[in-house]
Design a protein around this motif. Structure first.
Motif, PDB file in Angstrom:
ATOM      1  N   LYS A   1      64.803  39.265  60.639  1.00  0.00           N
ATOM      2  CA  LYS A   1      65.102  39.097  59.212  1.00  0.00           C
ATOM      3  C   LYS A   1      65.628  40.416  58.654  1.00  0.00           C
ATOM      4  CE  LYS A   1      61.594  35.659  57.833  1.00  0.00           C
ATOM      5  NZ  LYS A   1      60.274  35.530  57.134  1.00  0.00           N
ATOM      6  N   GLU A   2      66.447  40.297  57.620  1.00  0.00           N
ATOM      7  CA  GLU A   2      66.853  41.490  56.882  1.00  0.00           C
ATOM      8  C   GLU A   2      65.609  42.090  56.222  1.00  0.00           C
ATOM      9  OE1 GLU A   2      70.512  40.648  58.090  1.00  0.00           O
ATOM     10  OE2 GLU A   2      70.093  42.381  56.781  1.00  0.00           O
ATOM     11  N   GLU A   3      65.665  43.391  55.914  1.00  0.00           N
ATOM     12  CA  GLU A   3      64.552  44.071  55.252  1.00  0.00           C
ATOM     13  C   GLU A   3      64.044  43.245  54.047  1.00  0.00           C
ATOM     14  OE1 GLU A   3      63.116  46.414  57.359  1.00  0.00           O
ATOM     15  OE2 GLU A   3      62.277  46.717  55.347  1.00  0.00           O
ATOM     16  N   THR A   4      65.004  42.875  53.171  1.00  0.00           N
ATOM     17  CA  THR A   4      64.600  42.166  51.933  1.00  0.00           C
ATOM     18  C   THR A   4      63.900  40.847  52.293  1.00  0.00           C
ATOM     19  OG1 THR A   4      66.812  41.229  52.027  1.00  0.00           O
ATOM     20  CG2 THR A   4      66.446  43.050  50.463  1.00  0.00           C
TER      21      THR A   4
ATOM     22  N   ALA B   1      62.274  40.055  54.797  1.00  0.00           N
ATOM     23  CA  ALA B   1      60.952  40.222  55.433  1.00  0.00           C
ATOM     24  C   ALA B   1      59.847  40.241  54.374  1.00  0.00           C
ATOM     25  CB  ALA B   1      60.932  41.512  56.252  1.00  0.00           C
ATOM     26  N   LYS B   2      60.237  40.656  53.151  1.00  0.00           N
ATOM     27  CA  LYS B   2      59.184  40.721  52.114  1.00  0.00           C
ATOM     28  C   LYS B   2      58.917  39.324  51.541  1.00  0.00           C
ATOM     29  CE  LYS B   2      60.161  45.521  50.748  1.00  0.00           C
ATOM     30  NZ  LYS B   2      61.477  45.622  51.475  1.00  0.00           N
TER      31      LYS B   2
ATOM     32  N   LYS C   1      58.561  38.052  60.774  1.00  0.00           N
ATOM     33  CA  LYS C   1      59.503  39.079  61.250  1.00  0.00           C
ATOM     34  C   LYS C   1      60.875  38.474  61.599  1.00  0.00           C
ATOM     35  CE  LYS C   1      59.628  42.882  64.617  1.00  0.00           C
ATOM     36  NZ  LYS C   1      59.030  43.371  65.896  1.00  0.00           N
TER      37      LYS C   1
END
Ligand SMILES: C[C@@](CO)(OP(=O)(O)O)[C@H](O)COP(=O)(O)OP(=O)(O)OC[C@H]1O[C@@H](n2ccc(N)nc2=O)[C@H](O)[C@@H]1O
Ligand SMILES: Nc1ncnc2c1ncn2[C@@H]1O[C@H](COP(=O)(O)OP(=O)(O)O)[C@@H](O)[C@H]1O
Length: 264
Positions: free
Chosen positions: A45-48, A50-51, A92
């Motif tokens: 997943k992209e960083e964003t 993942a949240k 993840k």
């Protein structure tokens, strides 16, 4: 991570043998369509992302994530295993789906994706579930899922779809075409129950189970081979404009298929 293939299926024949609550018991020959499949893979997943929440599907679908069979398979697997590693995996990674199997097609696209997702998780996380255990979990998602869990080229499927017995025969070359007629599986079964209910007996069932797919198709017309064809034609009259001689109807439709000459 590696790409996994979720193959389509056709129903060489589909006969109703009885009913079970609001489901129907069937005897059907499922055959894999070797040149038609979706591809599934886990992607970081992209960083964003993942949240965000724990489950993300990347792909083009005619439904929201919550209706997706892959989403339903994830929660069925989580409920069956209570696996923290599964939750961590989907926090993840996203599941990327390259769709090639048309939806509403009677080709098992959603069911095949769900089965493939379950097998991917079992393998990547080393969950140690048997095919029978995966099939039981898959059945909660859809009646067609067990066939795709076992992965046979050809099988006799009975019960409501949970009994899958491999049928040993050559995989045939199958051509499919899918008219743009969006067919509701539940609706076709309901029309069958209301207007066409005529289950076959045990002798006919046993005879079909032991007949090769080629011989079965030679001995039956399209509406004899699939008990859902006439109900589908009655409910979706536009379908008859797409019927071509020599073709058969797959599942609840809208797809037709034929066996290519080099297989006959
Ligand atoms: C018709 C078949 C033929 O292979 O598949 P498709 O044409 O959809 O590919 C199957 O029987 C469908 O399998 P699947 O599409 O997984 O059905 P599900 O989502 O489990 O059930 C949808 C609805 O279809 C009806 N249903 C399904 C299976 C079955 N043996 N009897 C039924 O009566 C029920 O009303 C059920 O609520
Ligand atoms: N992974 C998926 N792929 C395709 N369709 C899906 C999926 N998940 C849910 N659906 C929904 O399921 C229905 C069609 O299911 P599908 O299995 O493609 O058709 P069929 O059961 O006729 O073979 C549509 O409502 C579609 O939006």
């Amino acid at each position: 991570m590696k790409k996994y293939r979720a193959y389509a299926k056709v129903n060489i024949f589909l006969k109703i043998t009885g009913s079970r609550d609001n489901y129907h018991e069937i005897i059907s020959r499922f055959m894999k369509v070797k040149n038609l499949y979706d591809e599934l893979e886990f992607i970081l997943k992209e960083e964003t992302d993942a949240k965000e929440g724990e489950f993300k599907i990347v792909g083009s679908f005619a439904c929201a994530t919550e209706q997706n069979t892959i989403y339903k398979a994830y929660f069925a697997l989580k409920e069956a295993t209570n696996s923290q590693s599964l939750e961590n995996l989907m926090k993840k990674y996203a599941i990327k789906v390259s769709k090639n199997i048309p939806a509403f097609a009677g080709l098992g696209g959603g069911s095949s994706d769900a089965a493939t997702f379950l097998k991917m998780c079992n393998s990547v996380l080393d969950l140690g579930l048997s095919l029978n255990e995966l099939a039981a979990i898959g059945l909660k998602v859809g009646a067609d899922v067990p066939f795709f869990i076992y992965g046979y080229d050809s099988a006799n499927v009975s019960g409501i779809g949970e009994v899958v017995e491999e049928f040993n025969e050559e995989l045939l070359n199958i051509e499919t075409y899918t008219p743009q007629v969006e067919i509701s599986t539940p609706r076709v079964y309901t029309v069958y129950r209301e207007d066409f209910y005529n289950p076959i007996d045990g002798f006919k069932t046993d005879e079909l189970k032991h007949t090769s797919s080629i011989e079965a198709l030679k001995s039956m017309s399209a509406d004899e081979a699939n008990d859902l064809f006439k109900p589908a034609l009655q409910e979706y009259p536009g379908l008859k404009d797409y019927y071509k001689s020599g073709y058969y109807f797959s599942g609840s439709g809208s797809s037709f298929f034929k066996i290519l000459e080099d297989s006959v």
